[in-house]
Design a protein around this motif. Structure first.
Motif, PDB file in Angstrom:
ATOM      1  N   PRO A  45       3.181  -7.325   3.129  1.00  0.00           N
ATOM      2  CA  PRO A  45       1.953  -6.783   2.525  1.00  0.00           C
ATOM      3  C   PRO A  45       0.755  -6.714   3.466  1.00  0.00           C
ATOM      4  O   PRO A  45      -0.119  -5.872   3.271  1.00  0.00           O
ATOM      5  CB  PRO A  45       1.676  -7.760   1.375  1.00  0.00           C
ATOM      6  CG  PRO A  45       3.008  -8.335   1.039  1.00  0.00           C
ATOM      7  CD  PRO A  45       3.753  -8.435   2.335  1.00  0.00           C
ATOM      8  N   SER A  46       0.696  -7.567   4.469  1.00  0.00           N
ATOM      9  CA  SER A  46      -0.462  -7.555   5.374  1.00  0.00           C
ATOM     10  C   SER A  46      -0.578  -6.246   6.143  1.00  0.00           C
ATOM     11  O   SER A  46      -1.658  -5.913   6.643  1.00  0.00           O
ATOM     12  CB  SER A  46      -0.377  -8.722   6.364  1.00  0.00           C
ATOM     13  OG  SER A  46       0.742  -8.567   7.224  1.00  0.00           O
ATOM     14  N   CYS A  47       0.522  -5.508   6.241  1.00  0.00           N
ATOM     15  CA  CYS A  47       0.513  -4.233   6.968  1.00  0.00           C
ATOM     16  C   CYS A  47       0.779  -3.045   6.045  1.00  0.00           C
ATOM     17  O   CYS A  47       1.220  -1.982   6.501  1.00  0.00           O
ATOM     18  CB  CYS A  47       1.541  -4.258   8.102  1.00  0.00           C
ATOM     19  SG  CYS A  47       1.088  -5.361   9.451  1.00  0.00           S
ATOM     20  N   ALA A  48       0.506  -3.230   4.748  1.00  0.00           N
ATOM     21  CA  ALA A  48       0.771  -2.153   3.787  1.00  0.00           C
ATOM     22  C   ALA A  48      -0.057  -0.911   4.089  1.00  0.00           C
ATOM     23  O   ALA A  48       0.418   0.215   3.930  1.00  0.00           O
ATOM     24  CB  ALA A  48       0.488  -2.649   2.373  1.00  0.00           C
ATOM     25  N   ASP A  49      -1.304  -1.098   4.531  1.00  0.00           N
ATOM     26  CA  ASP A  49      -2.150   0.065   4.847  1.00  0.00           C
ATOM     27  C   ASP A  49      -1.514   0.907   5.950  1.00  0.00           C
ATOM     28  O   ASP A  49      -1.415   2.136   5.837  1.00  0.00           O
ATOM     29  CB  ASP A  49      -3.537  -0.396   5.304  1.00  0.00           C
ATOM     30  CG  ASP A  49      -4.258  -1.214   4.270  1.00  0.00           C
ATOM     31  OD1 ASP A  49      -3.721  -2.272   3.895  1.00  0.00           O
ATOM     32  OD2 ASP A  49      -5.352  -0.821   3.852  1.00  0.00           O
ATOM     33  N   VAL A  81       1.951   1.668  -4.201  1.00  0.00           N
ATOM     34  CA  VAL A  81       1.268   0.997  -3.088  1.00  0.00           C
ATOM     35  C   VAL A  81       0.146   1.879  -2.566  1.00  0.00           C
ATOM     36  O   VAL A  81      -0.962   1.399  -2.287  1.00  0.00           O
ATOM     37  CB  VAL A  81       2.269   0.659  -1.963  1.00  0.00           C
ATOM     38  CG1 VAL A  81       1.535   0.063  -0.753  1.00  0.00           C
ATOM     39  CG2 VAL A  81       3.323  -0.309  -2.464  1.00  0.00           C
ATOM     40  N   MET A  82       0.425   3.173  -2.431  1.00  0.00           N
ATOM     41  CA  MET A  82      -0.594   4.094  -1.943  1.00  0.00           C
ATOM     42  C   MET A  82      -1.846   4.038  -2.806  1.00  0.00           C
ATOM     43  O   MET A  82      -2.972   4.024  -2.302  1.00  0.00           O
ATOM     44  CB  MET A  82      -0.028   5.518  -1.924  1.00  0.00           C
ATOM     45  CG  MET A  82      -1.010   6.598  -1.455  1.00  0.00           C
ATOM     46  SD  MET A  82      -2.071   7.255  -2.769  1.00  0.00           S
ATOM     47  CE  MET A  82      -0.876   8.154  -3.756  1.00  0.00           C
ATOM     48  N   GLU A  83      -1.673   3.992  -4.113  1.00  0.00           N
ATOM     49  CA  GLU A  83      -2.818   3.991  -5.016  1.00  0.00           C
ATOM     50  C   GLU A  83      -3.654   2.721  -4.883  1.00  0.00           C
ATOM     51  O   GLU A  83      -4.837   2.716  -5.196  1.00  0.00           O
ATOM     52  CB  GLU A  83      -2.337   4.171  -6.449  1.00  0.00           C
ATOM     53  CG  GLU A  83      -1.779   5.580  -6.714  1.00  0.00           C
ATOM     54  CD  GLU A  83      -1.145   5.721  -8.077  1.00  0.00           C
ATOM     55  OE1 GLU A  83      -0.966   4.681  -8.753  1.00  0.00           O
ATOM     56  OE2 GLU A  83      -0.818   6.853  -8.467  1.00  0.00           O
ATOM     57  N   GLN A  84      -3.048   1.649  -4.376  1.00  0.00           N
ATOM     58  CA  GLN A  84      -3.768   0.388  -4.243  1.00  0.00           C
ATOM     59  C   GLN A  84      -4.482   0.245  -2.903  1.00  0.00           C
ATOM     60  O   GLN A  84      -5.571  -0.317  -2.834  1.00  0.00           O
ATOM     61  CB  GLN A  84      -2.803  -0.797  -4.407  1.00  0.00           C
ATOM     62  CG  GLN A  84      -2.220  -0.926  -5.796  1.00  0.00           C
ATOM     63  CD  GLN A  84      -1.246  -2.097  -5.892  1.00  0.00           C
ATOM     64  OE1 GLN A  84      -1.442  -3.138  -5.273  1.00  0.00           O
ATOM     65  NE2 GLN A  84      -0.184  -1.924  -6.657  1.00  0.00           N
ATOM     66  N   VAL A  85      -3.866   0.743  -1.815  1.00  0.00           N
ATOM     67  CA  VAL A  85      -4.375   0.378  -0.492  1.00  0.00           C
ATOM     68  C   VAL A  85      -4.824   1.546   0.375  1.00  0.00           C
ATOM     69  O   VAL A  85      -5.492   1.334   1.382  1.00  0.00           O
ATOM     70  CB  VAL A  85      -3.319  -0.428   0.304  1.00  0.00           C
ATOM     71  CG1 VAL A  85      -2.875  -1.655  -0.467  1.00  0.00           C
ATOM     72  CG2 VAL A  85      -2.119   0.442   0.678  1.00  0.00           C
ATOM     73  N   SER A  86      -4.488   2.783   0.028  1.00  0.00           N
ATOM     74  CA  SER A  86      -4.686   3.860   1.002  1.00  0.00           C
ATOM     75  C   SER A  86      -6.127   4.347   1.057  1.00  0.00           C
ATOM     76  O   SER A  86      -6.860   4.312   0.066  1.00  0.00           O
ATOM     77  CB  SER A  86      -3.768   5.034   0.676  1.00  0.00           C
ATOM     78  OG  SER A  86      -4.155   5.653  -0.528  1.00  0.00           O
ATOM     79  N   ILE A  87      -6.512   4.810   2.236  1.00  0.00           N
ATOM     80  CA  ILE A  87      -7.789   5.491   2.402  1.00  0.00           C
ATOM     81  C   ILE A  87      -7.655   6.905   1.847  1.00  0.00           C
ATOM     82  O   ILE A  87      -6.544   7.410   1.667  1.00  0.00           O
ATOM     83  CB  ILE A  87      -8.219   5.519   3.882  1.00  0.00           C
ATOM     84  CG1 ILE A  87      -7.181   6.276   4.729  1.00  0.00           C
ATOM     85  CG2 ILE A  87      -8.435   4.109   4.403  1.00  0.00           C
ATOM     86  CD1 ILE A  87      -7.600   6.464   6.171  1.00  0.00           C
ATOM     87  N   PRO A  88      -8.781   7.589   1.557  1.00  0.00           N
ATOM     88  CA  PRO A  88      -8.693   8.919   0.938  1.00  0.00           C
ATOM     89  C   PRO A  88      -7.837   9.918   1.710  1.00  0.00           C
ATOM     90  O   PRO A  88      -7.094  10.702   1.104  1.00  0.00           O
ATOM     91  CB  PRO A  88     -10.163   9.357   0.875  1.00  0.00           C
ATOM     92  CG  PRO A  88     -10.914   8.086   0.739  1.00  0.00           C
ATOM     93  CD  PRO A  88     -10.179   7.102   1.606  1.00  0.00           C
ATOM     94  N   ASP A  89      -7.919   9.917   3.042  1.00  0.00           N
ATOM     95  CA  ASP A  89      -7.157  10.900   3.797  1.00  0.00           C
ATOM     96  C   ASP A  89      -5.656  10.686   3.642  1.00  0.00           C
ATOM     97  O   ASP A  89      -4.890  11.641   3.536  1.00  0.00           O
ATOM     98  CB  ASP A  89      -7.535  10.853   5.280  1.00  0.00           C
ATOM     99  CG  ASP A  89      -7.016  12.065   6.035  1.00  0.00           C
ATOM    100  OD1 ASP A  89      -7.511  13.174   5.785  1.00  0.00           O
ATOM    101  OD2 ASP A  89      -6.102  11.902   6.858  1.00  0.00           O
ATOM    102  N   THR A  90      -5.231   9.428   3.605  1.00  0.00           N
ATOM    103  CA  THR A  90      -3.813   9.135   3.406  1.00  0.00           C
ATOM    104  C   THR A  90      -3.365   9.595   2.024  1.00  0.00           C
ATOM    105  O   THR A  90      -2.299  10.207   1.876  1.00  0.00           O
ATOM    106  CB  THR A  90      -3.546   7.625   3.560  1.00  0.00           C
ATOM    107  OG1 THR A  90      -3.951   7.198   4.865  1.00  0.00           O
ATOM    108  CG2 THR A  90      -2.076   7.305   3.370  1.00  0.00           C
ATOM    109  N   ARG A  91      -4.169   9.313   1.011  1.00  0.00           N
ATOM    110  CA  ARG A  91      -3.842   9.748  -0.347  1.00  0.00           C
ATOM    111  C   ARG A  91      -3.729  11.271  -0.402  1.00  0.00           C
ATOM    112  O   ARG A  91      -2.786  11.808  -0.984  1.00  0.00           O
ATOM    113  CB  ARG A  91      -4.918   9.271  -1.322  1.00  0.00           C
ATOM    114  CG  ARG A  91      -4.708   9.745  -2.763  1.00  0.00           C
ATOM    115  CD  ARG A  91      -5.891   9.363  -3.628  1.00  0.00           C
ATOM    116  NE  ARG A  91      -5.924   7.952  -3.916  1.00  0.00           N
ATOM    117  CZ  ARG A  91      -5.470   7.396  -5.047  1.00  0.00           C
ATOM    118  NH1 ARG A  91      -4.936   8.151  -5.990  1.00  0.00           N
ATOM    119  NH2 ARG A  91      -5.561   6.108  -5.234  1.00  0.00           N
TER     120      ARG A  91
END
Length: 216
Positions: A45-49, A81-91
């Motif tokens: 989880p520490s590298c999920a982003d 996971v994306m919905e929890q940790v991602s920045i807008p560009d990744t989403r």
């Protein structure tokens, strides 16, 4: 912190992969993204982003390599996971690929569902650039369906965004003008107004060159 951390190193490697992708070197980019994704998942989880960013970029590569089903398999399982940790560009990258891949696999309703999710999120968060891309993508899909009325309805809010940020010439919000102009050109091409479309295409190409967006 990014400097000297695992997440920073992995993110940096993903950006190296992106430099390959924007030059059309998709196989090299794919190898880097897969390595980063493997390492991020191994670290937990520490590298999920960083893992989510690598997955989104890998999904783009798979789509470009005509592997829509593989892109769906990769990304859909990572949506929570994306919905929890991602920045807008990744989403944005992930949802655009999901929409396009669903379209290619013959699921247009699912494609629109993904794009409407992006639109809803962007409206709630006040993310105008993301909203512009979601509207443009939906407009293009509506034109492919031959639904000119729906496409014109989508142009309205895009033009509102364009007017709101008309004075912006640099940064991410400057992309809204490009998205709005692309939408207008798509509509003119669809309705046969080719001379007008050509003039605006030339102007848009010049604008993108001026802003350092030669690839676009």
């Amino acid at each position: 912190p990014l400097h000297g951390t695992a997440i920073g190193l992995l993110t940096g490697r993903s950006l190296v992969g992106l430099t390959h992708a924007v030059q059309g070197q998709m196989i090299q980019a794919e190898r880097i993204y897969r390595d980063v994704l493997f390492e991020a998942e191994r670290r937990g989880p520490s590298c999920a982003d960083a893992g989510t960013l690598a997955a989104a970029l890998l999904g783009e590569v798979l789509y470009e390599l005509n592997e829509a089903a593989a892109a769906l398999e990769l990304l859909e399982s990572r949506l929570p996971v994306m919905e929890q940790v991602s920045i807008p560009d990744t989403r944005l990258r992930m949802m655009l690929v999901l929409g396009r891949a669903r379209w290619l696999t013959g699921r247009p309703l699912d494609a629109f569902d993904y794009l409407e999710q992006v639109q809803d999120h962007a409206e709630r968060k006040g993310l105008d650039r993301m909203l512009a891309y979601a509207l443009l993508e939906q407009l293009q899909f509506r034109l492919r369906q031959g639904d000119l009325a729906q496409a014109r309805d989508l142009l309205g809010p895009l033009e509102t965004l364009d007017a709101r940020h008309a004075a912006v010439e640099t940064g991410t919000l400057a992309e809204i003008r490009v998205a709005a102009e692309r939408a207008r050109i798509r509509l003119w091409l669809h309705t046969g107004e080719l001379d007008l479309a050509l003039v605006r295409l030339d102007a848009l190409a010049a604008l993108c060159q001026e802003r350092g967006r030669a690839r676009r």
